[in-house]
Scaffold this active site. Structure first.
Site, mmCIF file in Angstrom:
data_model
loop_
_atom_site.group_PDB
_atom_site.id
_atom_site.type_symbol
_atom_site.label_atom_id
_atom_site.label_comp_id
_atom_site.label_asym_id
_atom_site.label_seq_id
_atom_site.Cartn_x
_atom_site.Cartn_y
_atom_site.Cartn_z
ATOM 1 C CB CYS A 52 -24.599 -5.352 -0.569
ATOM 2 S SG CYS A 52 -23.897 -3.665 -1.706
ATOM 3 C CB CYS A 55 -27.587 -5.357 -3.971
ATOM 4 S SG CYS A 55 -25.938 -6.305 -4.101
ATOM 5 C CG HIS A 125 -22.230 -7.870 -4.072
ATOM 6 N ND1 HIS A 125 -22.393 -6.627 -3.307
ATOM 7 C CD2 HIS A 125 -21.436 -8.521 -3.472
ATOM 8 C CE1 HIS A 125 -21.546 -6.422 -2.178
ATOM 9 N NE2 HIS A 125 -20.942 -7.742 -2.049
ATOM 10 C CG ASN A 165 -11.696 5.998 -3.405
ATOM 11 O OD1 ASN A 165 -10.666 6.505 -3.938
ATOM 12 N ND2 ASN A 165 -12.230 6.619 -2.446
ATOM 13 C CB SER A 173 -16.395 1.584 3.119
ATOM 14 O OG SER A 173 -17.159 2.535 2.345
ATOM 15 C CG HIS A 176 -22.484 -3.186 -5.507
ATOM 16 N ND1 HIS A 176 -23.483 -4.250 -5.444
ATOM 17 C CD2 HIS A 176 -22.813 -2.601 -6.676
ATOM 18 C CE1 HIS A 176 -24.254 -4.229 -6.509
ATOM 19 N NE2 HIS A 176 -23.774 -3.122 -7.348
ATOM 20 C CG HIS A 178 -19.375 2.306 -5.323
ATOM 21 N ND1 HIS A 178 -18.714 1.049 -4.606
ATOM 22 C CD2 HIS A 178 -19.185 3.488 -4.605
ATOM 23 C CE1 HIS A 178 -18.173 1.464 -3.568
ATOM 24 N NE2 HIS A 178 -18.392 3.081 -3.384
ATOM 25 C CD GLN A 180 -17.484 8.070 -2.920
ATOM 26 O OE1 GLN A 180 -18.013 9.145 -2.326
ATOM 27 N NE2 GLN A 180 -16.719 7.514 -2.247
ATOM 28 C CG HIS A 320 -5.840 14.024 -18.167
ATOM 29 N ND1 HIS A 320 -6.218 15.241 -17.997
ATOM 30 C CD2 HIS A 320 -5.311 13.943 -16.777
ATOM 31 C CE1 HIS A 320 -5.589 16.068 -16.980
ATOM 32 N NE2 HIS A 320 -5.280 15.206 -15.996
ATOM 33 C CD GLU A 341 8.248 8.404 0.244
ATOM 34 O OE1 GLU A 341 7.956 8.507 1.389
ATOM 35 O OE2 GLU A 341 8.721 7.558 -0.210
HETATM 36 O O1 LIG Z 1 12.946 2.998 4.493
HETATM 37 P P1 LIG Z 1 11.850 2.131 5.061
HETATM 38 O O2 LIG Z 1 11.233 2.231 6.228
HETATM 39 O O3 LIG Z 1 12.013 0.643 4.826
HETATM 40 O O4 LIG Z 1 10.468 2.468 3.895
HETATM 41 C C1 LIG Z 1 9.513 3.295 4.373
HETATM 42 O O5 LIG Z 1 9.845 4.692 4.339
HETATM 43 C C2 LIG Z 1 10.245 5.402 3.113
HETATM 44 C C3 LIG Z 1 10.584 6.711 3.228
HETATM 45 O O6 LIG Z 1 9.395 7.627 3.496
HETATM 46 C C4 LIG Z 1 9.242 4.847 1.899
HETATM 47 O O7 LIG Z 1 10.025 5.379 0.739
HETATM 48 C C5 LIG Z 1 8.883 3.820 1.938
HETATM 49 O O8 LIG Z 1 7.781 3.588 0.998
HETATM 50 C C6 LIG Z 1 8.629 3.169 3.169
HETATM 51 O O9 LIG Z 1 8.098 1.704 3.288
HETATM 52 O O1 LIG Z 2 -16.912 7.617 0.755
HETATM 53 P P1 LIG Z 2 -16.297 6.417 0.788
HETATM 54 O O2 LIG Z 2 -16.059 5.226 -0.311
HETATM 55 O O3 LIG Z 2 -17.055 5.838 2.095
HETATM 56 O O4 LIG Z 2 -15.014 6.977 1.469
HETATM 57 C C1 LIG Z 2 -13.591 6.819 0.746
HETATM 58 O O5 LIG Z 2 -13.521 7.935 -0.193
HETATM 59 C C2 LIG Z 2 -13.604 9.317 0.468
HETATM 60 C C3 LIG Z 2 -13.361 10.087 -0.936
HETATM 61 O O6 LIG Z 2 -12.169 9.878 -1.538
HETATM 62 C C4 LIG Z 2 -12.636 9.448 1.401
HETATM 63 O O7 LIG Z 2 -12.598 10.784 1.709
HETATM 64 C C5 LIG Z 2 -12.621 8.426 2.425
HETATM 65 O O8 LIG Z 2 -11.663 8.725 3.350
HETATM 66 C C6 LIG Z 2 -12.600 7.105 1.943
HETATM 67 O O9 LIG Z 2 -12.717 6.193 2.839
#
Ligand SMILES: O=P(O)(O)O[C@H]1O[C@H](CO)[C@@H](O)[C@H](O)[C@H]1O
Ligand SMILES: O=P(O)(O)O[C@H]1O[C@H](CO)[C@@H](O)[C@H](O)[C@H]1O
Lengths: 372, 372
Positions: A52, A55, A125, A165, A173, A176, A178, A180, A320, A341
Site C-alpha cells: 500500500c 501505509c 490499513h 472519496n 483508488s 487505506h 484517507h 485529500q 457544512h 440527469e
Molecule cells: O431508464 P433507465 O435506462 O432504466 O435508467 C437510466 O437512465 C435514467 C435517465 O437518465 C436514470 O435516471 C437512471 O438512473 C438510469 O439507470
Molecule cells: O486522486 P485519486 O483518489 O487517485 O482520484 C480520484 O479523485 C480525484 C478527485 O476527486 C478525481 O479527479 C479522480 O478522477 C478520482 O479517481
C-alpha cells in the site's frame, strides 16, 4: 378528488444553495433493475499492507517514503492536479490552441496554481471513518484545521477543498482510509455559486435581521419541521453543535449534509468541545450509512466553508459538509446520474423524507462491531 | 524562461454554454491506476433474446407486449419519471413536508407533469448505433423528428429531452439498442442555462450582427483554428451540414459535440439531405469511439435544441448533440468525476486538443467489421 402526495407524484425541488432544481419521481423506485451491479466491499483487509502506498513506512510509487506515522499523516500528492509554480498563460500561449480567436469570449482560459495533499486518517490499513474512535476522528478534524490554517496564510491560495472519496464506486483508488486537499489560486465553480447564494440571501434579509444567513435559517426551519412530526422531518441526528440531515433538495438517494447549528464560517474556529461534537456526528452518520445496506458505504464527502480565512466574503460562509453516496437500493445497486440527469436535470427516485426516515431507523452501533 | 504549455500546465477553461469552468491538469494522465476497473463489454449477443423487454413481440415487465417491429419502435416507458395526469402541489400539500415554512424561499416546489417513452433503434438485439447502416440511423432521426413534432404540439409539454444511455457503465439496464424521451411541463436546469447563454450572446452581439449566435460563431472559430494547424484543431470530422468536435471546454475525457454548421433550431426542420448528413456524422463519430479502445464505447448522448417548436426562445436555440463518455485510458479504466469534481469543479486529465487528435486518428471502419 385526489390530493398531491410527495410520495406518489413527480415534482421539482429548488436548491437555494446552488440555484438549481432536482426532479423527484418517488414512484420510480419500483422499477426492476437489470443493469450494472457494484462489487460489495466486504473484503477483509490486513491492518498493514506492504504494497500500500499509504501505509506507514512504505515507499510510494514515485519513490518517496512515508513516515512511520501513528496518528494522521499529511503528505504532498505525488500526482497533484495543480502545482505551486508554473508560467502564466499569455495571449501568445492561448494563440497556440485558439489562433486568431484567442481574444474572443468563446476561448477563455486561466492558468491555475495551487497544491494537493493526501491526509491519511489512520495508520491502520483496514480502518474506515465510521470504525475509528471519537478520539481518532477528532484528530482528523484537528489535522484539517491545521491544513486549512496553513494554506489560508499562503497569499497564492484562494480556495481550499478538503474531501474524501470512499469506495471503488466513487473512484477511490486505494482503500487505506484517507482524504485529500486541493488548494487553488481561484475559487472553483461550485463554492462560488454557494457563496453567491449565501451573500444574496444575507443582502435580501439584512434589513430585518442583520445576521441573516441562509443556512442558519434552514437549520431553524428543519428543527421546526421535525417538531411538527416524523413525516416532515429530514433530520437524521443532531447534537448541541451540529445537525445531520437529508436536505429538502437532495440529489443523491441518501445525500446528507452536516451543518453547524450556529453561524461558523470555517473549521478553523471550532473549539475543542465543537470538535468533539463534529467527531460524534460524523461517526454517527457514517455508521448509519454502513448499517443501511450492511456494507462499507461508498460516498464522496467534502467540506464547504470560507474559501480561505482571508477571503473577502468569508463572513457569509457557513460551515457544512456534503455527503454524496451513490447507492440506491442495496450494497450493489446504485443510482446513475446519466442521460437525462447530464443533459437536463438531476433526478431522484425516493423523497428526501423517505431517505431521512430510513437513515434515522438505523442503529447507532456499527454492524461490524462485535456485540458484548 | 519557461513558456506556458497547454499540454503541461494546469489551467481552467470557461464553458460559455453553461457559464461554468473546468479544471484541466494534463500532466495528471501519468498517475498509476489501482482503482475500479469496468467490465469491457465484448460479449456476443444473439440477434433476438426471448428474455429482453425490448425485442420485437416480447412481453414487457408490466405485461404489455411489443409489436413485431422491423424498424424503429416507440412505446411508453413503463417506469416513467413523470405522468401526464396528477394533482397540483398546493401550499397545503407542501405544508405536509415543510410545515409552517411552506411559504419560505427555502422550500420551493413545483408539481411536474409530462411523459416518458422508449425509442428502440433497431429490432436487432445485438446491434449498436455505430454498427447500424446509414439508412437505419436516418430512420432513427426521422423517428426523433416525429416524436419531437408530436410532443411540441402538446400544450402541456414545455421541454422534450431525447437521449441515449449506452453501456452498463452509464446506467443502461438493457443492451438492446435504444434511447429515451422525457418530455416535461417545465424547462429543466441544463437547457435553461444554455438558452440563457445563447440569448445573452445574441443580445450582446446583435448590434453588429443581427444573426449573432454563440454556436454559429464557435463553429466558424473552430474552422479557422483547424485551418491554422493540427495542434489547435479540436474537430474530429465534419461534412457539409455538421461538425463533430471536442469542445474547447470539454469535461469528460473524450466528450464531443455534434453541431449544425448553419443555424438550425431543432431536428424538426432537417430536410432529407441534412438527415443523411446527421446519420453519417453520428455513425462516423460513434465508430471512432468504438475503435479508440476496441470496445463498445459507453456514453450518455443527448440532443439540445429548441425546448419545443413553440417555445418563445426557440429562435436563439442551435441544434447540437452532446456525447459524454466516461472512459479515460482503456476499455476498463474510466474517469470518475467525484470528490473534488462534485464539491468544487469538474477536472480533466488530458486536453481537448489531445482527445481530438486521438479520435481523429481512428479508422472510419468499425473494428468489428470483417475485412474483405
Ligand atoms: O431508464 P433507465 O435506462 O432504466 O435508467 C437510466 O437512465 C435514467 C435517465 O437518465 C436514470 O435516471 C437512471 O438512473 C438510469 O439507470
Ligand atoms: O486522486 P485519486 O483518489 O487517485 O482520484 C480520484 O479523485 C480525484 C478527485 O476527486 C478525481 O479527479 C479522480 O478522477 C478520482 O479517481
Amino acid at each position: 378528488e385526489e390530493e398531491f402526495s410527495f410520495a406518489d407524484h413527480s415534482h421539482r425541488r429548488f436548491n437555494p444553495l446552488t440555484g438549481s432544481w432536482v426532479l423527484c419521481s418517488p414512484h420510480r423506485a419500483k422499477r426492476p433493475w437489470l443493469g450494472q451491479v457494484e462489487e460489495a466491499s466486504s473484503e477483509q483487509r490486513p491492518t498493514y499492507d506492504p504494497t500500500c502506498f499509504l501505509c506507514p513506512g512504505n515507499k510510494r510509487a514515485t519513490g518517496a517514503q512515508n513516515d512511520c506515522y501513528t496518528s494522521t499523516y499529511v503528505f504532498p500528492n505525488d500526482y497533484a492536479a495543480v502545482h505551486a509554480e508554473q508560467p502564466d498563460c499569455s495571449t501568445e500561449s492561448l494563440a497556440l490552441v485558439a489562433g486568431e480567436n484567442a481574444s474572443s469570449d468563446l476561448f477563455r482560459v486561466e492558468s491555475t496554481r495551487g497544491q494537493c495533499s493526501v491526509v491519511c486518517f489512520s495508520p491502520r490499513h483496514d480502518a474506515t471513518l465510521p470504525e475509528l474512535s471519537l478520539g481518532e476522528i477528532s484528530q482528523i478534524i484537528r489535522t484539517w484545521q491545521s491544513v486549512y490554517g496553513n494554506l489560508s496564510a499562503d497569499p497564492s491560495i484562494a480556495y481550499i477543498q478538503l474531501f474524501e472519496n470512499k469506495g471503488a464506486a466513487m473512484g477511490c483508488s486505494n482503500p487505506h482510509p484517507h482524504g485529500q486537499v486541493w488548494a487553488l489560486s481561484a475559487v472553483p465553480s461550485e463554492p462560488a455559486k454557494e457563496i453567491e447564494s449565501l451573500k444574496a440571501y444575507h443582502q435580501a434579509h439584512a434589513s430585518t435581521n442583520p445576521n441573516a444567513c441562509l443556512l442558519c435559517a434552514y437549520v431553524r426551519a428543519e428543527e421546526e419541521n421535525a417538531a411538527a412530526g416524523e413525516q416532515s422531518s429530514r433530520i437524521v441526528l443532531q447534537n448541541e453543535s451540529f445537525m445531520a440531515l437529508v436536505p429538502f433538495w437532495a440529489t443523491w438517494p441518501f445525500e446528507t449534509m452536516i451543518v453547524a447549528k450556529r453561524h461558523v464560517t470555517s473549521i478553523a474556529s471550532l473549539s475543542e468541545p465543537r470538535i468533539a461534537d463534529l467527531a460524534e456526528i460524523t461517526q454517527g452518520l457514517t455508521c448509519r450509512y454502513d448499517n443501511l445496506f450492511q456494507c462499507s458505504f461508498p460516498y464522496s464527502m467534502g467540506l464547504h466553508q470560507a474559501p480561505t480565512a482571508a477571503h473577502p466574503d468569508a463572513a457569509y460562509c457557513h460551515f457544512h459538509m456534503h455527503f454524496y453516496p451513490p447507492l440506491l437500493r442495496s450494497a450493489t445497486v446504485r443510482k446513475f446520474l446519466v442521460g437525462f440527469e447530464m443533459m437536463a436535470e438531476p433526478q431522484r427516485d425516493l423523497t428526501a423524507e423517505q431517505a431521512a426516515s430510513r437513515l434515522r431507523a438505523q442503529s447507532p452501533i456499527h454492524y461490524k462491531k462485535p456485540s458484548l
